[in-house]
Design a protein around this motif. Structure first.
Motif, PDB file in Angstrom:
ATOM      1  N   THR A  57     -24.019  12.649  25.826  1.00  0.00           N
ATOM      2  CA  THR A  57     -24.988  11.585  25.546  1.00  0.00           C
ATOM      3  C   THR A  57     -24.431  10.587  24.554  1.00  0.00           C
ATOM      4  O   THR A  57     -24.546   9.357  24.741  1.00  0.00           O
ATOM      5  CB  THR A  57     -26.300  12.194  25.022  1.00  0.00           C
ATOM      6  OG1 THR A  57     -26.873  13.026  26.038  1.00  0.00           O
ATOM      7  CG2 THR A  57     -27.294  11.109  24.642  1.00  0.00           C
ATOM      8  N   ALA A  58     -23.808  11.078  23.483  1.00  0.00           N
ATOM      9  CA  ALA A  58     -23.232  10.178  22.482  1.00  0.00           C
ATOM     10  C   ALA A  58     -22.138   9.302  23.093  1.00  0.00           C
ATOM     11  O   ALA A  58     -22.072   8.095  22.814  1.00  0.00           O
ATOM     12  CB  ALA A  58     -22.686  10.987  21.310  1.00  0.00           C
ATOM     13  N   ARG A  59     -21.306   9.888  23.939  1.00  0.00           N
ATOM     14  CA  ARG A  59     -20.243   9.096  24.579  1.00  0.00           C
ATOM     15  C   ARG A  59     -20.811   8.019  25.495  1.00  0.00           C
ATOM     16  O   ARG A  59     -20.232   6.939  25.640  1.00  0.00           O
ATOM     17  CB  ARG A  59     -19.307  10.012  25.367  1.00  0.00           C
ATOM     18  CG  ARG A  59     -18.387  10.869  24.511  1.00  0.00           C
ATOM     19  CD  ARG A  59     -17.238  11.426  25.338  1.00  0.00           C
ATOM     20  NE  ARG A  59     -17.702  12.246  26.444  1.00  0.00           N
ATOM     21  CZ  ARG A  59     -17.877  13.562  26.390  1.00  0.00           C
ATOM     22  NH1 ARG A  59     -17.624  14.206  25.257  1.00  0.00           N
ATOM     23  NH2 ARG A  59     -18.284  14.240  27.443  1.00  0.00           N
ATOM     24  N   ILE A  64     -22.174   0.889  21.963  1.00  0.00           N
ATOM     25  CA  ILE A  64     -23.118   0.466  20.933  1.00  0.00           C
ATOM     26  C   ILE A  64     -22.755   1.097  19.601  1.00  0.00           C
ATOM     27  O   ILE A  64     -22.731   0.430  18.561  1.00  0.00           O
ATOM     28  CB  ILE A  64     -24.562   0.855  21.317  1.00  0.00           C
ATOM     29  CG1 ILE A  64     -24.987   0.161  22.610  1.00  0.00           C
ATOM     30  CG2 ILE A  64     -25.531   0.516  20.190  1.00  0.00           C
ATOM     31  CD1 ILE A  64     -26.359   0.581  23.114  1.00  0.00           C
ATOM     32  N   LEU A  65     -22.452   2.373  19.619  1.00  0.00           N
ATOM     33  CA  LEU A  65     -22.165   3.103  18.384  1.00  0.00           C
ATOM     34  C   LEU A  65     -20.954   2.545  17.648  1.00  0.00           C
ATOM     35  O   LEU A  65     -20.884   2.614  16.415  1.00  0.00           O
ATOM     36  CB  LEU A  65     -21.944   4.583  18.698  1.00  0.00           C
ATOM     37  CG  LEU A  65     -23.182   5.354  19.162  1.00  0.00           C
ATOM     38  CD1 LEU A  65     -22.785   6.669  19.815  1.00  0.00           C
ATOM     39  CD2 LEU A  65     -24.120   5.609  17.990  1.00  0.00           C
ATOM     40  N   ARG A  66     -20.016   1.982  18.389  1.00  0.00           N
ATOM     41  CA  ARG A  66     -18.786   1.491  17.759  1.00  0.00           C
ATOM     42  C   ARG A  66     -18.875   0.039  17.302  1.00  0.00           C
ATOM     43  O   ARG A  66     -17.889  -0.524  16.806  1.00  0.00           O
ATOM     44  CB  ARG A  66     -17.615   1.689  18.725  1.00  0.00           C
ATOM     45  CG  ARG A  66     -17.284   3.170  18.902  1.00  0.00           C
ATOM     46  CD  ARG A  66     -16.305   3.426  20.014  1.00  0.00           C
ATOM     47  NE  ARG A  66     -16.126   4.866  20.224  1.00  0.00           N
ATOM     48  CZ  ARG A  66     -15.543   5.412  21.275  1.00  0.00           C
ATOM     49  NH1 ARG A  66     -15.075   4.626  22.242  1.00  0.00           N
ATOM     50  NH2 ARG A  66     -15.429   6.712  21.381  1.00  0.00           N
ATOM     51  N   ARG A  67     -20.038  -0.551  17.475  1.00  0.00           N
ATOM     52  CA  ARG A  67     -20.216  -1.902  16.946  1.00  0.00           C
ATOM     53  C   ARG A  67     -20.294  -1.855  15.421  1.00  0.00           C
ATOM     54  O   ARG A  67     -20.954  -0.986  14.848  1.00  0.00           O
ATOM     55  CB  ARG A  67     -21.517  -2.514  17.460  1.00  0.00           C
ATOM     56  CG  ARG A  67     -21.559  -2.810  18.929  1.00  0.00           C
ATOM     57  CD  ARG A  67     -22.936  -3.358  19.274  1.00  0.00           C
ATOM     58  NE  ARG A  67     -23.190  -3.376  20.708  1.00  0.00           N
ATOM     59  CZ  ARG A  67     -24.387  -3.565  21.242  1.00  0.00           C
ATOM     60  NH1 ARG A  67     -25.451  -3.751  20.454  1.00  0.00           N
ATOM     61  NH2 ARG A  67     -24.537  -3.560  22.551  1.00  0.00           N
ATOM     62  N   PRO A  68     -19.660  -2.804  14.745  1.00  0.00           N
ATOM     63  CA  PRO A  68     -19.810  -2.872  13.288  1.00  0.00           C
ATOM     64  C   PRO A  68     -21.278  -3.106  12.915  1.00  0.00           C
ATOM     65  O   PRO A  68     -21.960  -3.926  13.524  1.00  0.00           O
ATOM     66  CB  PRO A  68     -18.944  -4.078  12.905  1.00  0.00           C
ATOM     67  CG  PRO A  68     -17.966  -4.209  14.027  1.00  0.00           C
ATOM     68  CD  PRO A  68     -18.712  -3.792  15.266  1.00  0.00           C
ATOM     69  N   ASP A  69     -21.760  -2.348  11.990  1.00  0.00           N
ATOM     70  CA  ASP A  69     -23.133  -2.481  11.466  1.00  0.00           C
ATOM     71  C   ASP A  69     -24.210  -2.201  12.508  1.00  0.00           C
ATOM     72  O   ASP A  69     -25.337  -2.724  12.410  1.00  0.00           O
ATOM     73  CB  ASP A  69     -23.353  -3.878  10.865  1.00  0.00           C
ATOM     74  CG  ASP A  69     -22.423  -4.151   9.698  1.00  0.00           C
ATOM     75  OD1 ASP A  69     -22.254  -3.240   8.871  1.00  0.00           O
ATOM     76  OD2 ASP A  69     -21.852  -5.251   9.618  1.00  0.00           O
ATOM     77  N   ARG A  88     -20.244  11.054  15.136  1.00  0.00           N
ATOM     78  CA  ARG A  88     -18.840  11.271  15.470  1.00  0.00           C
ATOM     79  C   ARG A  88     -18.292  10.168  16.376  1.00  0.00           C
ATOM     80  O   ARG A  88     -17.087   9.919  16.402  1.00  0.00           O
ATOM     81  CB  ARG A  88     -18.666  12.644  16.121  1.00  0.00           C
ATOM     82  CG  ARG A  88     -18.763  13.798  15.132  1.00  0.00           C
ATOM     83  CD  ARG A  88     -18.354  15.117  15.756  1.00  0.00           C
ATOM     84  NE  ARG A  88     -19.343  15.616  16.689  1.00  0.00           N
ATOM     85  CZ  ARG A  88     -20.356  16.408  16.350  1.00  0.00           C
ATOM     86  NH1 ARG A  88     -20.539  16.764  15.076  1.00  0.00           N
ATOM     87  NH2 ARG A  88     -21.213  16.841  17.257  1.00  0.00           N
ATOM     88  N   GLN A  89     -19.174   9.498  17.137  1.00  0.00           N
ATOM     89  CA  GLN A  89     -18.753   8.413  18.028  1.00  0.00           C
ATOM     90  C   GLN A  89     -18.851   7.042  17.360  1.00  0.00           C
ATOM     91  O   GLN A  89     -18.353   6.057  17.901  1.00  0.00           O
ATOM     92  CB  GLN A  89     -19.625   8.408  19.283  1.00  0.00           C
ATOM     93  CG  GLN A  89     -19.404   9.573  20.215  1.00  0.00           C
ATOM     94  CD  GLN A  89     -18.085   9.480  20.966  1.00  0.00           C
ATOM     95  OE1 GLN A  89     -17.571   8.394  21.225  1.00  0.00           O
ATOM     96  NE2 GLN A  89     -17.519  10.626  21.300  1.00  0.00           N
ATOM     97  N   ALA A  90     -19.497   6.980  16.220  1.00  0.00           N
ATOM     98  CA  ALA A  90     -19.885   5.691  15.645  1.00  0.00           C
ATOM     99  C   ALA A  90     -18.823   5.086  14.731  1.00  0.00           C
ATOM    100  O   ALA A  90     -17.992   5.785  14.146  1.00  0.00           O
ATOM    101  CB  ALA A  90     -21.189   5.850  14.871  1.00  0.00           C
ATOM    102  N   ASP A  91     -18.891   3.766  14.609  1.00  0.00           N
ATOM    103  CA  ASP A  91     -18.104   3.040  13.621  1.00  0.00           C
ATOM    104  C   ASP A  91     -18.546   3.477  12.223  1.00  0.00           C
ATOM    105  O   ASP A  91     -19.707   3.828  12.004  1.00  0.00           O
ATOM    106  CB  ASP A  91     -18.336   1.534  13.797  1.00  0.00           C
ATOM    107  CG  ASP A  91     -17.462   0.703  12.886  1.00  0.00           C
ATOM    108  OD1 ASP A  91     -16.345   0.353  13.299  1.00  0.00           O
ATOM    109  OD2 ASP A  91     -17.909   0.398  11.758  1.00  0.00           O
TER     110      ASP A  91
END
Length: 250
Positions: A57-59, A64-69, A88-91
């Motif tokens: 699900t996170a992947r 979206i998760l890797r977008r800054p802020d 764990r997937q996020a910026d």
């Protein structure tokens, strides 16, 4: 239960609950009672497949998760396993918040997150204390099914999402065919017995299979999502349909 019966369901209804308010109280009490063994039971009863579902699900929402802020809300977060998978997937600059109405569950989430930037809020998923259009992504893993009003829950998610924001609802399903028959034997007989033995509490693990049977079918759930204002609504089955991810965009 037939699809036509499910279509009339408002939300979760634990045994003895006479209205949505009493249903919500019963759910909170159940999860409070099993909080000390909640993580252990999840892993044991799912044979650790739950970890794969959270990661998958996170992947799915990695862009979206890797977008800054990015601003992320994990609803019905319990002890935080889905929240941690998102992190764990996020910026590093992403702001991730977990919300749940069980104080006992959040205490364990808070202890597990020591040294991280994760934050936790004790709140009801139907009346969240946030202004409109605050989040880029809202998830709920195995908790949405327990809301006292499914449509109100979807409307609240839509209210909090920014335009083009996405939601992901991971929850149990009912597989068909031979797998479905085997699954129902395990889910209705074995799981409640093992859950009760390990937790020492009977009610929650008798409630679990009943809540899954009561939950809307994928077709009905997608229709409810569209009525709540989501487009591109979809359902992706996980592990033969034992679980699945509902996804929609505001």
């Amino acid at each position: 239960m037939s699809d036509s019966t499910k279509a009339t369901v408002i939300g979760a209804a634990p045994e003895g609950a006479s209205d949505p308010a009493s249903g919500a109280r019963a759910v909170r009490e159940m999860f409070t009672s099993i909080a000390p063994r909640y993580d252990l039971l999840n892993h044991v009863l799912s044979f650790n497949v739950d970890r794969l579902w959270w990661r998958r699900t996170a992947r799915t929402f990695a862009s979206i998760l890797r977008r800054p802020d990015a601003h992320i809300l994990d609803l019905c977060c319990g002890t935080g396993d889905m929240t941690f998978a998102l992190r764990r997937q996020a910026d590093k600059s992403a702001k991730i918040l977990g919300a749940d109405f069980s104080h006992a569950m959040l205490q364990r989430a808070n202890a597990k997150s020591a040294g991280t930037s994760l934050r936790w809020v004790e709140a009801d998923a139907l009346t969240l204390p946030f202004p409109d259009e605050q989040f880029d992504l809202i998830t709920a893993a195995f908790g949405f099914r327990n809301l006292a009003d499914y449509d109100a829950g979807l409307r609240e998610i839509a209210r909090l999402l920014r335009p083009n924001g996405e939601c992901g609802i991971l929850d149990f399903g009912e597989p068909s065919g031979v797998m479905g028959k085997l699954y129902r034997v395990y889910f209705k007989r074995v799981l409640p017995a093992v859950g009760t033995l390990i937790s020492g509490v009977k009610g929650p693990y008798a409630y679990l299979p009943a809540s899954v049977e009561r939950f809307p079918s994928p077709e009905e759930m997608l229709d409810r999502m569209r009525r709540a204002g989501f487009r591109e609504a979809s359902w992706t089955p996980y592990t033969f349909g034992i679980a699945g991810l509902y996804r929609g965009k505001k």
